[in-house]
Design an enzyme around this catalytic site. Structure first.
Site, PDB file in Angstrom:
ATOM      1  N   ASP A  22     -24.264 -86.117 -27.615  1.00 13.25           N
ATOM      2  CA  ASP A  22     -24.476 -86.107 -26.082  1.00 13.25           C
ATOM      3  C   ASP A  22     -24.859 -84.811 -25.858  1.00 13.25           C
ATOM      4  O   ASP A  22     -24.097 -83.694 -25.749  1.00 13.25           O
ATOM      5  CB  ASP A  22     -22.891 -86.311 -25.410  1.00 13.25           C
ATOM      6  CG  ASP A  22     -23.126 -86.469 -23.854  1.00 13.25           C
ATOM      7  OD1 ASP A  22     -23.906 -85.993 -23.466  1.00 13.25           O
ATOM      8  OD2 ASP A  22     -22.043 -86.719 -23.320  1.00 13.25           O
ATOM      9  N   HIS A  23     -26.254 -84.664 -25.267  1.00 16.85           N
ATOM     10  CA  HIS A  23     -26.705 -83.172 -25.161  1.00 16.85           C
ATOM     11  C   HIS A  23     -26.103 -82.456 -24.139  1.00 16.85           C
ATOM     12  O   HIS A  23     -26.063 -81.131 -24.219  1.00 16.85           O
ATOM     13  CB  HIS A  23     -28.035 -83.255 -24.925  1.00 16.85           C
ATOM     14  CG  HIS A  23     -28.462 -83.813 -23.511  1.00 16.85           C
ATOM     15  ND1 HIS A  23     -28.851 -85.041 -23.138  1.00 16.85           N
ATOM     16  CD2 HIS A  23     -28.737 -82.852 -22.643  1.00 16.85           C
ATOM     17  CE1 HIS A  23     -29.028 -84.900 -21.852  1.00 16.85           C
ATOM     18  NE2 HIS A  23     -28.982 -83.938 -21.647  1.00 16.85           N
ATOM     19  N   LYS A  81     -24.653 -77.453 -24.057  1.00 20.10           N
ATOM     20  CA  LYS A  81     -25.075 -76.491 -23.177  1.00 20.10           C
ATOM     21  C   LYS A  81     -23.995 -75.531 -23.125  1.00 20.10           C
ATOM     22  O   LYS A  81     -22.815 -75.856 -23.127  1.00 20.10           O
ATOM     23  CB  LYS A  81     -25.010 -77.245 -21.661  1.00 20.10           C
ATOM     24  CG  LYS A  81     -26.087 -78.105 -21.167  1.00 20.10           C
ATOM     25  CD  LYS A  81     -26.026 -78.597 -19.910  1.00 20.10           C
ATOM     26  CE  LYS A  81     -26.976 -79.550 -19.659  1.00 20.10           C
ATOM     27  NZ  LYS A  81     -28.415 -79.319 -19.629  1.00 20.10           N
ATOM     28  N   GLU A 105     -28.734 -85.436  -9.323  1.00 16.68           N
ATOM     29  CA  GLU A 105     -30.132 -84.874  -9.871  1.00 16.68           C
ATOM     30  C   GLU A 105     -31.067 -85.185  -8.574  1.00 16.68           C
ATOM     31  O   GLU A 105     -30.844 -86.097  -7.727  1.00 16.68           O
ATOM     32  CB  GLU A 105     -30.260 -86.119 -10.741  1.00 16.68           C
ATOM     33  CG  GLU A 105     -29.666 -85.924 -12.262  1.00 16.68           C
ATOM     34  CD  GLU A 105     -29.879 -87.205 -12.939  1.00 16.68           C
ATOM     35  OE1 GLU A 105     -30.796 -87.169 -13.726  1.00 16.68           O
ATOM     36  OE2 GLU A 105     -29.456 -88.311 -12.697  1.00 16.68           O
ATOM     37  N   LYS A 135     -27.030 -91.239 -27.548  1.00 20.47           N
ATOM     38  CA  LYS A 135     -26.496 -92.067 -26.412  1.00 20.47           C
ATOM     39  C   LYS A 135     -27.659 -93.007 -25.892  1.00 20.47           C
ATOM     40  O   LYS A 135     -28.489 -92.675 -25.741  1.00 20.47           O
ATOM     41  CB  LYS A 135     -25.680 -91.541 -25.568  1.00 20.47           C
ATOM     42  CG  LYS A 135     -26.711 -90.555 -24.534  1.00 20.47           C
ATOM     43  CD  LYS A 135     -26.083 -90.680 -23.081  1.00 20.47           C
ATOM     44  CE  LYS A 135     -27.398 -90.012 -22.178  1.00 20.47           C
ATOM     45  NZ  LYS A 135     -27.436 -90.683 -20.986  1.00 20.47           N
ATOM     46  N   HIS A 189     -21.660 -88.281 -20.135  1.00 19.91           N
ATOM     47  CA  HIS A 189     -21.535 -86.870 -19.837  1.00 19.91           C
ATOM     48  C   HIS A 189     -20.389 -86.362 -18.809  1.00 19.91           C
ATOM     49  O   HIS A 189     -19.735 -85.435 -19.119  1.00 19.91           O
ATOM     50  CB  HIS A 189     -22.685 -86.364 -18.895  1.00 19.91           C
ATOM     51  CG  HIS A 189     -24.006 -86.822 -19.482  1.00 19.91           C
ATOM     52  ND1 HIS A 189     -24.296 -86.583 -20.573  1.00 19.91           N
ATOM     53  CD2 HIS A 189     -25.219 -87.141 -19.012  1.00 19.91           C
ATOM     54  CE1 HIS A 189     -25.607 -86.698 -20.914  1.00 19.91           C
ATOM     55  NE2 HIS A 189     -26.167 -87.303 -20.045  1.00 19.91           N
ATOM     56  N   LYS A 232     -28.473 -90.098  -8.406  1.00 20.79           N
ATOM     57  CA  LYS A 232     -30.028 -89.641  -8.081  1.00 20.79           C
ATOM     58  C   LYS A 232     -30.745 -89.364  -6.663  1.00 20.79           C
ATOM     59  O   LYS A 232     -29.901 -89.801  -5.834  1.00 20.79           O
ATOM     60  CB  LYS A 232     -30.983 -90.576  -9.107  1.00 20.79           C
ATOM     61  CG  LYS A 232     -30.594 -90.658 -10.409  1.00 20.79           C
ATOM     62  CD  LYS A 232     -31.649 -91.556 -11.097  1.00 20.79           C
ATOM     63  CE  LYS A 232     -31.550 -91.390 -12.627  1.00 20.79           C
ATOM     64  NZ  LYS A 232     -31.901 -89.908 -13.112  1.00 20.79           N
ATOM     65  N   ASP A 260     -24.895 -94.468 -17.314  1.00 20.88           N
ATOM     66  CA  ASP A 260     -26.004 -93.302 -17.552  1.00 20.88           C
ATOM     67  C   ASP A 260     -25.122 -91.999 -17.557  1.00 20.88           C
ATOM     68  O   ASP A 260     -25.426 -91.024 -18.451  1.00 20.88           O
ATOM     69  CB  ASP A 260     -27.143 -93.328 -16.611  1.00 20.88           C
ATOM     70  CG  ASP A 260     -28.198 -92.339 -17.202  1.00 20.88           C
ATOM     71  OD1 ASP A 260     -28.594 -92.332 -18.199  1.00 20.88           O
ATOM     72  OD2 ASP A 260     -28.554 -91.724 -16.196  1.00 20.88           O
TER      73      ASP A 260
END
Lengths: 385, 515
Positions: free
Chosen positions: B202-203, B207, B241, B173, B265, B365, B260
């Site tokens: 999409d990592h 998970k 984050e 991505k 996600h 963030k 992002d």
């Protein structure tokens, strides 16, 4: 984990003693870091023959519960245990996780004599945590199905019985006893030897894949296998698996000497064998080395050519913690697969996560049973480890 | 006796597919880059340690950097030593290193693809690899077209309709930066590859805790009957984050939180939380259900964006007692940047199950801590017997799925406090991965790379899902673009977001969870 006779308690005091241990650990934590968690995914009974093995089991528990947190009950059958009483000892194994939590697992030991197995079983019944899976790890070198009343006392409490055939002194008799027991019970049985064979199964499956060596599996006509001391059951099970997957049936087994065994297998009715395909029998030789680890050290599988496809062979060697494959085709590089030495308790912890029976294992031991049956009785008697 | 199927491999029976990946070469475009060093090579090393890579396997780094096989192996070794979850042992390294190779090349140069092809064709027979390849594009998005056509025109893509040799392409991505560009990327990909050869990664979906959402919902009978608008009051999804943009400012300035985090996600997370039960675990069945959910998201019309979406930027503040700079003071950030570092959204799903249930999403963030969770808040009991004081109502039941850190889930329930009075107090039933299972979990990239090698696309995004998520996001992007605002709402670094976000949720009589 040395302990004196005074350390042992009456089984009725076990829960009270555990509560005291928890209170102590909790007290140590107060004012300190983190919280205390009792971690239990299972009840695990470990059956041991004798004091030395009970101590061995105790030493294995910290690693076992690190991988599979559980309430562990060590069941130690002591030959010269005085009287009919069951003696108990309890402790907890704690470790701190990265977030500061103190994770603790309970360890309970019961010591009893041969006449008190039922009495000890009644203690175990009262200590199993409800709603958790229960398994028995048979650490004793005696095959469980040949242990008689003591096995019968504890086995009904386990949904899975984990044993290890490596080291069995009379593999044919033990294989027959275990397969008979398994047929008459719904309990899942699992042989740790099967887990040890996983890297072998994987490298054989990949290196003999039809995409890599077309037709080789149908044309295998010879296997030679070398194993270390005590590893005959491992070799037996691997051959049982190969035979079951390739449709072979054992026709004859001969123990030529104490350290050499041969079998002859006949091919089944594989689709490519239909119409009178390949009549050649498969000759298998198994050699035992008198030194080394209890492993399969080497294996050579050879197949004949058939006009379209060439003859060939594949050699396998257990080197370090890899099994390496050396193809006969010089254009191919050797390949390998990790086969790290695993401690027994790690293998048991891994197996505890697999609660369903393994149909392939059941098929493999069925062929192992057939391999035992074709072994002439006098030959079987000459087999040693 | 069973009829043995020798045209397949009878020895693979009983070995899980994941334990028998097919022989192949993995070519990492950008093999000498940061993603390769930090994530991909350590993930491959750990898969090798677990014996999960095919025995016939090779890795070829492909990049413009002037490396040799030897220096690429040094680069890989350093990456493993620094970033692998398991330490490097010499015996394992020797074995692994023998599978690593490097091919220097320019992504825009046809001759480089010819050289890559020649290298692969020389290597693969030695390993017994039948020409099956996985290409991993660990490269900036602007190079995707070039590389895809380079592979295709260079004759490096196997026909899609044959099982062997196979070609699979992994694309990182972002897929585009808006709907038209995402469609353009998909067009390029599909000009050269069939959809089943494409793995848009999409990592987040790799998970363990994200995968556990399906296990929790569909492996337990107690949740699904309650999983609807009759019992659920609202859902909150938080992806916070702690860090500011740091070294990613260059990329982040062109993206912002909506692109992002939300477009990929969070919408993927939402689709797993809210999708209908699949009838099987087959990849396309799961992906169909996820797509269905994305298509049910109520569009936010441009004129309604301000009522349903809040964007903001972090200003200077404090993070754990230390000064933290505002976004516009970060390096490589324009002094008048209008890139949002925080987004809050109110989302509705227009289907039978979720009618009228608001889903609140917030991501940002420079927040007080790193935390990702999905919290499902249940409705109050229909008739109140306890704590009838309306100023102090009973706390509702909340099922919180913690994605990271402290992975696990908790259920808040009311319990009677000990004593003669009937007083209800909220208590938590808590399940924590670390406490229960103890062992280290594999990294997300390990799971995802293995899935590609075995050809399981369940955890990857299909073209239609990517476009559906952009389609839903696009009106918000357009409205923000058209607003011409020079200043966004701000929130001090180290706080949970702007007051505007509090007002968004407060308007419905709810409040953000205290995390």
């Amino acid at each position: 984990m040395d302990r004196s006779p005074d350390d042992y308690i009456d089984p009725v005091q076990i829960e009270r003693e555990l509560a005291a241990i928890w209170a102590t650990i909790d007290g140590q934590q107060k004012g300190g870091r983190g919280t205390v968690t009792r971690a239990s995914m299972s009840n695990v009974m470990i059956f041991c023959d004798g004091e030395a093995q009970a101590l061995d089991a105790a030493n294995r528990i910290p690693l076992l519960v690190q991988h599979h947190p559980a309430r562990v009950l060590v069941l130690a059958l002591i030959a010269d245990h005085p009287g009919d009483d069951v003696r108990a000892w309890v402790t907890a194994h704690c470790r701190r996780t990265s977030d500061g939590t103190q994770l603790c697992a309970e360890h309970i030991e019961l010591r009893f004599g041969a006449s008190s197995a039922e009495r000890a079983a009644s203690v175990v019944r009262s200590l199993l945590i409800a709603d958790l899976p229960s398994a028995m790890w048979w650490l004793s070198p005696r095959p469980p199905a040949l242990a008689g009343a003591v096995f019968d006392a504890f086995a009904p409490m386990a949904e899975q019985i984990i044993y290890d055939s490596v080291g069995w002194s009379d593999p044919p008799r033990a294989v027959l006893a275990m397969t008979r027991w398994a047929k008459s019970h719904r309990t899942v049985i699992f042989n740790l030897a099967w887990r040890r064979l996983k890297p072998w199964r994987r490298i054989l499956a990949q290196s003999l894949a039809p995409t890599l060596v077309p037709g080789a599996l149908q044309r295998i006509d010879a296997i030679e296998l070398r194993h270390g001391p005590h590893a005959l059951p491992l070799a037996w099970l691997l051959l049982g698996w190969l035979a079951c997957r390739l449709g072979w049936q054992p026709r004859q087994g001969i123990a030529k000497t104490g350290d050499q065994l041969t079998w002859q297998f006949e091919r089944g009715t594989g689709r490519s064998n239909a119409g009178g395909g390949n009549p050649r029998p498969i000759q298998i030789k198994v050699h035992r080395d008198n030194e080394g680890a209890a492993l399969i050290d080497q294996m050579r599988i050879a197949w004949h050519g058939d006009g379209e496809q060439p003859a060939g062979s594949a050699d396998y060697r257990h080197e370090g913690h890899y099994i390496r494959h050396f193809p006969s085709d010089p254009a191919l590089l050797p390949s390998s697969i990790p086969a790290p030495e695993q401690r027994l308790e790690q293998m048991v912890a891994a197996q505890l996560a697999h609660r369903a029976g393994d149909a392939l294992f059941t098929d493999a031991i069925a062929i192992s049973e057939a391999m035992a049956k074709v072994m002439k009785a006098k030959d079987a008697a000459t087999l040693s480890q | 006796m069973n009829d043995i199927q020798f045209d397949e491999n009878p020895l693979t029976s009983g070995l899980a597919d994941k334990l028998l990946p097919q022989a192949c070469t993995m070519v990492i475009f950008g093999g000498a880059g940061d993603l390769s060093r930090r994530k991909l090579i350590p993930a491959l090393y750990n898969l090798a340690l677990d014996g999960l890579l095919p025995t016939q396997f090779a890795v070829v780094g492909f990049a413009v950097d002037a490396l040799t096989d030897e220096s690429f192996r040094e680069f890989a070794r350093e990456g493993i030593e620094t970033f692998s979850r398991r330490s490097l042992s010499e015996e394992d390294w020797e074995d692994f290193a023998g599978h690593l190779f490097y091919q220097q090349g320019n992504f825009s140069d046809a001759a480089s693809y010819a050289a890559l092809k020649a290298r692969l064709e020389a290597l693969e027979p030695q390993f017994g690899i039948p020409g099956s390849r996985v290409y991993y594009l660990a490269i900036p998005p602007s190079f995707i077209d070039t590389c895809v056509f380079g592979l295709h025109d260079g004759g490096l893509v196997a026909p899609a309709d044959q099982p062997l040799p196979f070609t699979r392409l992994i694309v990182e991505k972002p897929i585009g930066r808006d709907l038209p560009s995402a469609r353009a990327v998909n067009r390029s990909l599909k000009a050269c590859f069939a959809e089943h050869q494409l793995y848009r990664i999409d990592h987040y979906l790799g998970k363990e805790t994200v995968q556990n959402i399906l296990a929790m919902r569909f492996g337990n009978s107690i949740f699904e009957p309650l999983w609807n608008s009759k019992y659920i009051d609202h859902v909150q999804i938080t992806v916070a984050e702690a860090e500011g943009v740091g070294t990613r400012a260059g990329y982040y300035e062109t993206a912002g939180a909506l692109r992002d985090m939300v477009q990929n996600h969070i919408l993927q997370l939402l689709s797993l939380i809210a999708m209908e039960p699949p009838w099987s675990m087959r990849a396309d069945v799961i992906r169909d259900r996820r797509l269905d959910l994305l298509q049910c998201l109520r569009p936010i019309r441009s004129r309604d964006v301000d009522r349903h979406a809040v964007r903001a930027q972090y200003a200077s503040g404090f993070y754990r007692g230390k000064n933290a700079p505002g976004y516009r003071r970060e390096e490589r950030v324009a002094a008048d940047s209008t890139t949002e570092t925080y987004v809050a959204l109110r989302v509705f799903i227009d289907n039978w199950r979720w009618a009228g249930v608001p889903i609140y999403i917030r991501t940002g963030k420079a927040m007080p801590k790193r935390v990702s969770e999905v919290a499902v808040q249940f409705k109050a009991v229909p008739h109140m017997l306890f704590n009838t004081d309306t100023d102090h109502p009973l706390e509702p039941n909340v099922l919180a799925l913690r994605i990271q850190p402290d992975e696990g889930m908790s259920l808040r329930i009311g319990s009677k406090l000990p004593g003669p009075k009937v007083r209800i107090y909220p208590v938590k039933m808590d399940f924590r991965y670390g406490s229960t299972f103890g062992d280290q979990s594999p990294e997300a990239y390990e799971r995802l790379l293995l899935d590609v090698i075995v050809g399981d696309a369940t955890l990857f995004m299909r073209d239609d899902a990517v476009e559906a998520s952009w389609q839903w996001i696009q009106p918000i992007l357009d409205a923000w673009e058209a607003s011409g605002e020079r200043w966004l709402p701000e929130y001090p670094a180290g706080t949970w977001g702007p007051v505007e976000a509090d007002r968004l949720i407060d308007a419905d009589g709810h409040a953000w969870r205290q995390l």
